[in-house]
Design a protein around this motif. Structure first.
Motif, PDB file in Angstrom:
ATOM      1  N   ASN A   9       0.845  -1.191   0.000  1.00  0.00           N
ATOM      2  CA  ASN A   9       0.000   0.000   0.000  1.00  0.00           C
ATOM      3  C   ASN A   9       0.880   1.240   0.000  1.00  0.00           C
ATOM      4  OD1 ASN A   9      -2.544  -1.152  -0.017  1.00  0.00           O
ATOM      5  ND2 ASN A   9      -2.521  -1.453   2.207  1.00  0.00           N
ATOM      6  N   SER A  67       8.270   0.738  -8.135  1.00  0.00           N
ATOM      7  CA  SER A  67       7.318  -0.367  -8.159  1.00  0.00           C
ATOM      8  C   SER A  67       6.056   0.102  -8.874  1.00  0.00           C
ATOM      9  CB  SER A  67       6.969  -0.802  -6.744  1.00  0.00           C
ATOM     10  OG  SER A  67       6.250   0.208  -6.068  1.00  0.00           O
ATOM     11  N   GLU A  86       3.013   0.088  -7.874  1.00  0.00           N
ATOM     12  CA  GLU A  86       2.167   0.862  -6.960  1.00  0.00           C
ATOM     13  C   GLU A  86       2.718   2.262  -6.763  1.00  0.00           C
ATOM     14  OE1 GLU A  86       3.442  -2.052  -6.348  1.00  0.00           O
ATOM     15  OE2 GLU A  86       1.782  -3.485  -6.094  1.00  0.00           O
ATOM     16  N   LYS A 131       2.210   4.401  -9.859  1.00  0.00           N
ATOM     17  CA  LYS A 131       0.835   4.882  -9.965  1.00  0.00           C
ATOM     18  C   LYS A 131       0.631   6.121  -9.102  1.00  0.00           C
ATOM     19  CE  LYS A 131      -2.627   1.962 -10.055  1.00  0.00           C
ATOM     20  NZ  LYS A 131      -3.332   2.344 -11.321  1.00  0.00           N
TER      21      LYS A 131
END
Length: 297
Positions: A2, A25, A27, A30
C-alpha cells in the motif's frame, strides 16, 4: 504493498514524489503519476485564472486567496475521480510499457524544411461532409477535450506551453473536432491543425477547399493538406513544426493566452486577420473550461 498518497498541493509533496519514484514499483509509479497530474492540473487552473481580467472594484486579495483555495480543492477532487488521463500516460511510461511510437518521419520520409508547412486558417469542405460521414473526432466539446488532452499534454510539454492552448487551437481549426479534413476515400486525415502539405512534405496528402485571406479579402481555394495515421502523429508533427521553425520562436514557452495566439499569427500560421483574437477567446472561454472540468469527472 500500500502506497500512501501524499497531498499533491502540499509544498512538501515534491520530496514525497521523489521518494516514491525511487521505489520504482507499479504501486509507487501509480502514486507518482497521480500526484504529478494533480500538480500539473493546479498549474493549468492557475494559468486559466491568471488569463481572466480582474474583477475591478469588486476584486481583492482576499477574494483571490479564497478563490485559490477553492481551485485547489476542485483540483484534488478532479484528481481523485480520475483526472484528465495524463496520469495513465505517465504511469505507462514509468512502468516501461508505453507503446513506443516511431517518429513520424521514419514512416513517411525525411522531415521537411523548418519553415515548410506554412498554412492558413480554413473553413474546409469537411464541415459539409461531416454529417454524412459521421462525427470524425467527437460529438461534444467535452469529448473533444477528453480525447485530445493526453496527446496535447505531450506536445505542449515539448514546446513549454500549457496543453489547453493546443486543445483550443485544435478546436478552432476543426470546430471542436466536427470538421476534420477527409481523405479522398472518406477516411479521416487526422489533421487537427490544418497544416498544409508544402513542397518538402513526403507523407500522405488530403485535398480540401479552404478560405484564404489575400489583401484582407477571403478567397476560396482547393489546397493540399498533410494526412496522418493518427491524432498522435498530428500533435507530434505540430510540435515539431512549431518547435523547429525560427518564425515561431516566440510561441515556445508562452504562458499567456493572448501572447501565444499573437505569436502564432505573427509567425504566419494563419492569413485570417482575426485569427489571434479567435484563438485567445477560445482559450479563455467557458466552453474549453467546461470541457476540462467535465472530462475530469
Amino acid at each position: 504493498m500500500n502506497v500512501q498518497q501524499p497531498n499533491a498541493l502540499d509544498p512538501n509533496s515534491l520530496a514525497d514524489i521523489k521518494r516514491l519514484s525511487r521505489e520504482n514499483s507499479p504501486e509507487a509509479n501509480k502514486a507518482v503519476a497521480k500526484q504529478f497530474e494533480a500538480m500539473f492540473m493546479q498549474i493549468v487552473m492557475k494559468s486559466m485564472r491568471d488569463s481572466v481580467p480582474d474583477d475591478g472594484i469588486f476584486g481583492s486579495e482576499s477574494t483571490k486567496f479564497y478563490q485559490s483555495l477553492a481551485d485547489q480543492q476542485l483540483v484534488m477532487q478532479m484528481a481523485q475521480k480520475g483526472g484528465l488521463g495524463l496520469a495513465e500516460v505517465i504511469e505507462r511510461q514509468l512502468n516501461g510499457s508505453a507503446s513506443a511510437r516511431p517518429p513520424i518521419y521514419d514512416l513517411k520520409g525525411p522531415p521537411p524544411a523548418a519553415d515548410n508547412g506554412a498554412r492558413a486558417v480554413s473553413q474546409t469542405s469537411a464541415a459539409a461532409a461531416a454529417p454524412r460521414l459521421g462525427a470524425p473526432y467527437s460529438a461534444s466539446a467535452q469529448d473533444f477535450v477528453s480525447r485530445a488532452w493526453p496527446e496535447a499534454s505531450q506536445a505542449a510539454a515539448s514546446l513549454g506551453v500549457p496543453p489547453h492552448f493546443l486543445v483550443a487551437q485544435a478546436a478552432l481549426e476543426t470546430g471542436w473536432g466536427k470538421s476534420i479534413i477527409r481523405n479522398a476515400d472518406g477516411s479521416s486525415s487526422y489533421n487537427l491543425f490544418n497544416i498544409k502539405a508544402g513542397a518538402g512534405w513526403q507523407g500522405a496528402v488530403a485535398e480540401a477547399r479552404t478560405t484564404e485571406y489575400e489583401n484582407g479579402q477571403p478567397v476560396s481555394k482547393v489546397e493540399r493538406f498533410r494526412a496522418y495515421g493518427s491524432y498522435a502523429e498530428a500533435f507530434e508533427d505540430y510540435a515539431r513544426l512549431i518547435g523547429n521553425a525560427p518564425r515561431y520562436a516566440a510561441v515556445k514557452g508562452q504562458q499567456d493566452a493572448v501572447g501565444f495566439a499573437r505569436a502564432l499569427q505573427q509567425g504566419g500560421y494563419a492569413t485570417d486577420p482575426a485569427y489571434a483574437d479567435k484563438l485567445a477567446r477560445i482559450i479563455n472561454g467557458d466552453t474549453l473550461r467546461a470541457g476540462l472540468l467535465a472530462s475530469a469527472r
